[in-house]
Design an enzyme around this catalytic site. Structure first.
Site, PDB file in Angstrom:
ATOM      1  N   ASP A   1     -14.613  13.590  -0.940  1.00 46.80           N
ATOM      2  CA  ASP A   1     -14.637  14.748  -1.848  1.00 46.80           C
ATOM      3  C   ASP A   1     -15.611  15.808  -1.324  1.00 46.80           C
ATOM      4  OD1 ASP A   1     -12.869  13.399  -3.607  1.00 46.80           O
ATOM      5  OD2 ASP A   1     -14.567  12.247  -4.369  1.00 46.80           O
TER       6      ASP A   1
ATOM      7  N   HIS B   1     -14.235   9.659  -8.749  1.00 50.12           N
ATOM      8  CA  HIS B   1     -13.302   9.926  -7.648  1.00 50.12           C
ATOM      9  C   HIS B   1     -11.858   9.825  -8.128  1.00 50.12           C
ATOM     10  CE1 HIS B   1     -11.667  10.284  -3.675  1.00 50.12           C
ATOM     11  NE2 HIS B   1     -10.992   9.155  -3.843  1.00 50.12           N
TER      12      HIS B   1
HETATM   13  N1  NAI Z   1     -12.403   6.415  -1.717  1.00 50.50           N
HETATM   14  C1  NAI Z   1     -11.611   7.311  -1.188  1.00 50.50           C
HETATM   15  O1  NAI Z   1     -11.968   8.480  -1.065  1.00 50.50           O
HETATM   16  C2  NAI Z   1     -10.261   6.931  -0.681  1.00 50.50           C
HETATM   17  C3  NAI Z   1      -9.725   5.713  -0.979  1.00 50.50           C
HETATM   18  N2  NAI Z   1      -8.497   5.342  -0.490  1.00 50.50           N
HETATM   19  C4  NAI Z   1      -8.001   3.998  -0.859  1.00 50.50           C
HETATM   20  O2  NAI Z   1      -8.209   3.103   0.227  1.00 50.50           O
HETATM   21  C5  NAI Z   1      -7.301   1.999   0.110  1.00 50.50           C
HETATM   22  C6  NAI Z   1      -6.647   1.688   1.447  1.00 50.50           C
HETATM   23  O3  NAI Z   1      -5.834   2.754   1.864  1.00 50.50           O
HETATM   24  P1  NAI Z   1      -4.984   2.671   3.239  1.00 50.50           P
HETATM   25  O4  NAI Z   1      -5.855   2.188   4.335  1.00 50.50           O
HETATM   26  O5  NAI Z   1      -4.285   3.961   3.393  1.00 50.50           O
HETATM   27  O6  NAI Z   1      -3.928   1.522   2.869  1.00 50.50           O
HETATM   28  P2  NAI Z   1      -3.108   0.580   3.872  1.00 50.50           P
HETATM   29  O7  NAI Z   1      -2.045  -0.076   3.066  1.00 50.50           O
HETATM   30  O8  NAI Z   1      -2.703   1.339   5.078  1.00 50.50           O
HETATM   31  O9  NAI Z   1      -4.173  -0.499   4.336  1.00 50.50           O
HETATM   32  C7  NAI Z   1      -4.729  -1.403   3.449  1.00 50.50           C
HETATM   33  C8  NAI Z   1      -5.061  -2.672   4.201  1.00 50.50           C
HETATM   34  O10 NAI Z   1      -5.658  -3.579   3.271  1.00 50.50           O
HETATM   35  C9  NAI Z   1      -5.213  -4.859   3.650  1.00 50.50           C
HETATM   36  N3  NAI Z   1      -5.404  -5.813   2.569  1.00 50.50           N
HETATM   37  C10 NAI Z   1      -4.638  -6.040   1.475  1.00 50.50           C
HETATM   38  N4  NAI Z   1      -5.163  -7.048   0.750  1.00 50.50           N
HETATM   39  C11 NAI Z   1      -6.275  -7.444   1.391  1.00 50.50           C
HETATM   40  C12 NAI Z   1      -7.235  -8.456   1.143  1.00 50.50           C
HETATM   41  N5  NAI Z   1      -7.162  -9.264   0.084  1.00 50.50           N
HETATM   42  N6  NAI Z   1      -8.254  -8.586   2.031  1.00 50.50           N
HETATM   43  C13 NAI Z   1      -8.336  -7.781   3.093  1.00 50.50           C
HETATM   44  N7  NAI Z   1      -7.456  -6.809   3.382  1.00 50.50           N
HETATM   45  C14 NAI Z   1      -6.440  -6.663   2.536  1.00 50.50           C
HETATM   46  C15 NAI Z   1      -3.757  -4.675   4.052  1.00 50.50           C
HETATM   47  O11 NAI Z   1      -3.307  -5.766   4.837  1.00 50.50           O
HETATM   48  C16 NAI Z   1      -3.833  -3.370   4.820  1.00 50.50           C
HETATM   49  O12 NAI Z   1      -4.047  -3.578   6.196  1.00 50.50           O
HETATM   50  C17 NAI Z   1      -6.304   2.425  -0.986  1.00 50.50           C
HETATM   51  O13 NAI Z   1      -6.641   1.790  -2.186  1.00 50.50           O
HETATM   52  C18 NAI Z   1      -6.531   3.919  -1.101  1.00 50.50           C
HETATM   53  O14 NAI Z   1      -6.175   4.426  -2.369  1.00 50.50           O
HETATM   54  C19 NAI Z   1      -7.775   6.173   0.311  1.00 50.50           C
HETATM   55  C20 NAI Z   1      -8.274   7.399   0.665  1.00 50.50           C
HETATM   56  C21 NAI Z   1      -9.521   7.902   0.151  1.00 50.50           C
HETATM   57  O1  OAA Z   2      -5.605  10.354  -3.225  1.00 44.07           O
HETATM   58  C1  OAA Z   2      -5.575   9.144  -2.931  1.00 44.07           C
HETATM   59  O2  OAA Z   2      -4.830   8.321  -3.469  1.00 44.07           O
HETATM   60  C2  OAA Z   2      -6.522   8.667  -1.880  1.00 44.07           C
HETATM   61  C3  OAA Z   2      -7.852   9.218  -2.176  1.00 44.07           C
HETATM   62  O3  OAA Z   2      -8.593   8.680  -2.961  1.00 44.07           O
HETATM   63  C4  OAA Z   2      -8.180  10.519  -1.620  1.00 44.07           C
HETATM   64  O4  OAA Z   2      -7.537  10.977  -0.664  1.00 44.07           O
HETATM   65  O5  OAA Z   2      -9.129  11.131  -2.132  1.00 44.07           O
END
Ligand code: NAI
Ligand code: OAA
Length: 339
Positions: free
Chosen positions: A175, A202
């Site tokens: 953010d 967030h």
């Molecule tokens: N805090 C923030 O600003 C942001 C948060 N996110 C969040 O981050 C998370 C991941 O996003 P992506 O990497 O794009 O998803 P993705 O689906 O590409 O990767 C997620 C990974 O987590 C793994 N996974 C699932 N269950 C698991 C477990 N029990 N133990 C270990 N690994 C496990 C999967 O195998 C996969 O490799 C989502 O919840 C997303 O909403 C995304 C962008 C920004």
């Molecule tokens: O928007 C989403 O779902 C992933 C996230 O938290 C971000 O990009 O800020």
């Protein structure tokens, strides 16, 4: 264990990069969800961080390949891949910082809260293992909905008797990264000089950028401040829609996650005045968790900084976000306590 590198070539290199320590401690960092969209580039960026000596890459699948790939990079840390729950303990043992981007991302039309049903259980399981294998580690929670997953983690740690509020962080750095980029574009200032605190939570309106405190000052008109605020709040959705079903922000998130983990490591290493925004246990408002500027130190959170002076528009934004943020926090606490 400390490795004295002050007079070595590596030490000079670190000093040049602003890592002004006399000696560089050994630090183990784990990435949980390392084979995912965020996990892979974040693992790459952590491999490039000279403060890391051991990098543990954990996922339920595909980590051997990611670890083999990243491990060939000629930087300081030793990389090990761990796959499957039976290897989670080994991945976590001895960790100083654990970064959690495990879980499902949004598709168009979904809110972050729509991820709760799947991600709450994933985060709960991972945090139980953290309580068992590395209870002193700083936890950087990326998995959404952050407004609920951080309270879930806190409850899991409380139940295990390991909770230390100084060591649990919701990563809201993206953010801040977005607010800086969008502000620099409108204010026509050098983005590298920009600072903008982002407070609250967030998700949607709980993301409250404080453009009245942005530097360098630009005196933007009210309608532009409102548009910048809305764009920052909807930044995640902008990426989700552009990716059209192929997930949410991964590359900018990996960058933001690497910035925040680096700040945690610098704090642990005793670098002074390390301040980043993060969603932490807080008394800044009446809500038990809240994102604001946080000073990082040798034990994690050293000081949760106050909000500073707010504009009328920001004061309204603060009051409007509280009911949603409160409900998301309570949802997380209730989930952790009833399941
Ligand atoms: N805090 C923030 O600003 C942001 C948060 N996110 C969040 O981050 C998370 C991941 O996003 P992506 O990497 O794009 O998803 P993705 O689906 O590409 O990767 C997620 C990974 O987590 C793994 N996974 C699932 N269950 C698991 C477990 N029990 N133990 C270990 N690994 C496990 C999967 O195998 C996969 O490799 C989502 O919840 C997303 O909403 C995304 C962008 C920004
Ligand atoms: O928007 C989403 O779902 C992933 C996230 O938290 C971000 O990009 O800020």
């Amino acid at each position: 264990m400390f490795r004295s590198v002050a007079r070595s070539a590596a030490g000079k290199h670190l000093l040049r990069r602003g890592y002004s320590t006399e000696s560089v401690p050994d630090r183990k960092v784990a990435v949980l969800g390392a084979a995912g969209g965020i996990g892979q580039p974040l693992s790459l960026l952590m491999k490039l961080n000279p403060l890391v000596s051991r990098l543990a890459l954990y996922d339920i699948a595909n980590t051997p390949g990611v670890a083999a790939d990243v491990s060939h990079i000629n930087s300081r840390s030793e990389v090990t891949g761990y796959v499957g729950e039976e290897q989670l303990g080994q991945a976590l043992e001895g960790c100083d910082v654990v970064i959690i981007p495990a879980g499902v991302p949004r598709k168009p039309g979904m809110t972050r809260d729509d991820l709760f049903n799947i991600n709450a259980g994933i985060v709960k399981g991972l945090c139980s293992a953290i309580a068992k294998y590395c209870p002193n580690a700083l936890v950087n929670m990326i998995s959404n909905p952050v407004n609920s997953t951080v309270p879930i983690a806190a409850e899991v740690f409380k139940k295990a008797g390991t909770y230390d509020e100084r060591k649990l962080f919701g990563v809201t750095t993206l953010d801040v990264v977005r607010a800086k980029t969008f502000y620099a574009g409108k204010a026509k200032v050098n983005v590298a000089d920009v600072n903008v605190p982002v407070v609250g939570g967030h998700a949607g309106i709980t993301i409250l950028p404080l453009f009245s405190q942005a530097t360098p000052k630009a005196n933007l008109p009210e309608d532009e401040i409102k548009a910048l605020t809305k764009r920052t709040q909807d930044g995640g959705t902008e990426v989700v829609e552009a990716k059209a079903g192929k997930g949410s922000a991964t590359l900018s998130m990996a960058y933001a996650g690497a910035i925040f983990a680096d700040a945690c490591l610098k704090g642990l290493n005793g670098v002074p005045d390390v301040v980043e925004c993060s969603f932490v246990q807080s008394t800044v408002t009446e809500l038990p968790f809240f994102a604001s500027k946080v000073r990082l130190g040798k034990s994690g959170v050293e000081e949760v900084l106050g909000l500073g002076p707010l504009s009328e528009y920001e004061k309204q934004g603060l009051e409007s976000l509280k009911p949603e943020l409160k409900a998301s926090i309570e949802k997380g606490i209730n989930f952790a306590n009833k399941s």
